[in-house]
Write an enzyme that holds these catalytic residues in place. Sequence first.
Site, PDB file in Angstrom:
ATOM      1  N   LYS A 178       0.856  -1.192   0.000  1.00  0.00           N
ATOM      2  CA  LYS A 178       0.000   0.000   0.000  1.00  0.00           C
ATOM      3  C   LYS A 178       0.892   1.242   0.000  1.00  0.00           C
ATOM      4  CE  LYS A 178      -1.615   3.037   2.688  1.00  0.00           C
ATOM      5  NZ  LYS A 178      -1.738   4.165   1.755  1.00  0.00           N
ATOM      6  N   GLU A 253       9.996   1.947  10.610  1.00  0.00           N
ATOM      7  CA  GLU A 253      11.003   2.986  10.373  1.00  0.00           C
ATOM      8  C   GLU A 253      10.270   4.316  10.433  1.00  0.00           C
ATOM      9  OE1 GLU A 253      14.088   2.635  10.377  1.00  0.00           O
ATOM     10  OE2 GLU A 253      14.259   0.478  10.065  1.00  0.00           O
ATOM     11  N   CYS A 287      13.500  11.721   6.287  1.00  0.00           N
ATOM     12  CA  CYS A 287      13.580  11.241   7.667  1.00  0.00           C
ATOM     13  C   CYS A 287      14.951  11.527   8.242  1.00  0.00           C
ATOM     14  CB  CYS A 287      13.267   9.761   7.736  1.00  0.00           C
ATOM     15  SG  CYS A 287      14.227   8.806   6.578  1.00  0.00           S
ATOM     16  N   GLU A 388       9.946  16.682  15.249  1.00  0.00           N
ATOM     17  CA  GLU A 388      10.181  16.624  13.802  1.00  0.00           C
ATOM     18  C   GLU A 388       9.331  17.683  13.103  1.00  0.00           C
ATOM     19  OE1 GLU A 388       8.824  13.145  11.537  1.00  0.00           O
ATOM     20  OE2 GLU A 388      10.866  12.947  10.759  1.00  0.00           O
TER      21      GLU A 388
END
Length: 498
Positions: A178, A253, A287, A388
């Site tokens: 997906k 992750e 990331c 973040e």
Amino acid sequence: METISLGTDKLTNFIDGEWQEANETAAVVNPATGEEIVQVPLSDEGAVERAVKAAKKAQKEWALVPAPQRAEVLYQVGYLMKQRKERLSQLLTMENGKVLEEARGEVQEGIDMAFYMAGEGRRLFGHTTPAELKDKFAMSQRAPVGVVGIITPWNFPIAIATWKSFPAIVAGNAVIWKPATETPVMAYELAKIFEEAGLPKGIINVVFGSGSVVGDAMVHHPDIRVISFTGSNETGRNIAGECGRQLKKVSLEMGGKNAVIVMDDADLDLAVDGILWSAFGTSGQRCTACSRVIVHEKVKTDLEERLLAKMKDLTIGNGLDEKNKVGPIINKAGLDKIKQYIEIGKNEGAKLLAGGSPLEDEAYRGGHYFAPTLFTDATADMRISREEIFGPVVSLIPVNSLEEAIEANNQVEYGLSSSIFTRDVNRVFQAQRDLDTGIVYVNAGTTGAEIHLPFGGTKGTGNGHRDSGVQALDVFTEWKAVYVDYSGKLQRAQIDVD
Ligand code: NAP
């Protein structure tokens, strides 16, 4: 430059080797221009069910194909990706916004992964080891898990999928993938490549749709025995909770808050280049993006001046125009989040040196652009230093020693990537030992992973697994220990050892 055409205005799922439509679709928009690229299916749970049924059936036969033969398909996938590198790169820039140079780099990562994992078809090493009894043989080997689910984010729409699907396939699994709804074009193109490369039907199934419907159905499906997820911490934690209840293997992750450390003996020009590339490449939406610079007090002012001078050269705009070095933000929600963090930073007392606002001139119309932003005099405990932001925003945190720098680096919830610029070999070895991230760079920025090394992070970035490298195989295989006793009598291991 001639513009590449996708060749369709509507994508379809790829299930059991067939291209299948869904009842509902949504528009996929180019973040650089706001123009619609294509319609993507918003599939329902039924599509997941069909994909799992096909994958279960196909996987039984695939697991019996010798691994070197399975690998032949991956070599073919690699060749086709190589032939189509420019097409894939341009389409990637259109759907994701990253500048063409970076898109080419991402596609190359996928090509490298294809050849690397194809090589695993002739390795997939287990161990042979002495047995403790006479006339007995002992070995361990990898066995496929069965049907695996991969769920990928929009910021690396092709590379991350190759990190996950290629090891899964060479190891003898079948895959349900997906992709992020925001960036489905790479998945469609890769599915076509798998088909042309001769992968048996049902071994890769691409089901487009939202995370809350398709992703959730995959996570809950009892016959999908592994979920390999890359994305945000919030989603990852929820997925892990459900997988835990089902005792389903899950590889996560997730986010990062990566720092470059600049010591007082560093080559400052090199450090500036590393910071600019890591902080503003992909508009900070990696990331591994650098969003903190932990700088020795003695060189802080000098570094600030050099950064500000070079930031002026960053050309911002549509990534298809090769003069641009920084592309757009993926969508309005992403832009709004960055704006909020600018206010948070100001209110916390950090000093804004450059940027700090969206770019809204005529030249940027239709897209979502944010000016590369530099804060200074931040402290390690501020929210802009811990959370973040996922945009082109970097904060300088002054420190007075290596120990203080390492402490500041390790003070965040995340543990993906870190970097140090220094010419002192003693500091290099101390730092690589004490920085608590999964990836450490010396005299380079926080990005630039190579596919044959393990990729992933510690603490809040992940749950101990790694994408890419030979370590990726651990996610998609079970270890099996095999004992062959050729003594002709019953030997009871420890009991019969004198
Ligand atoms: P996200 O919102 O968590 O989405 C990631 C994927 O999960 C998408 O395909 C999404 O589908 C799907 N999803 C959403 N809700 C779900 C649910 N309830 N069940 C199952 N799947 C669900 O993350 P993102 O905003 O796309 O990605 C950015 C994040 O990824 C950042 O935090 C970044 O640091 C992280 N990232 C980490 C790495 C790494 O290797 N550590 C690499 C790249 C990115 P839809 O979008 O279609 O709804």
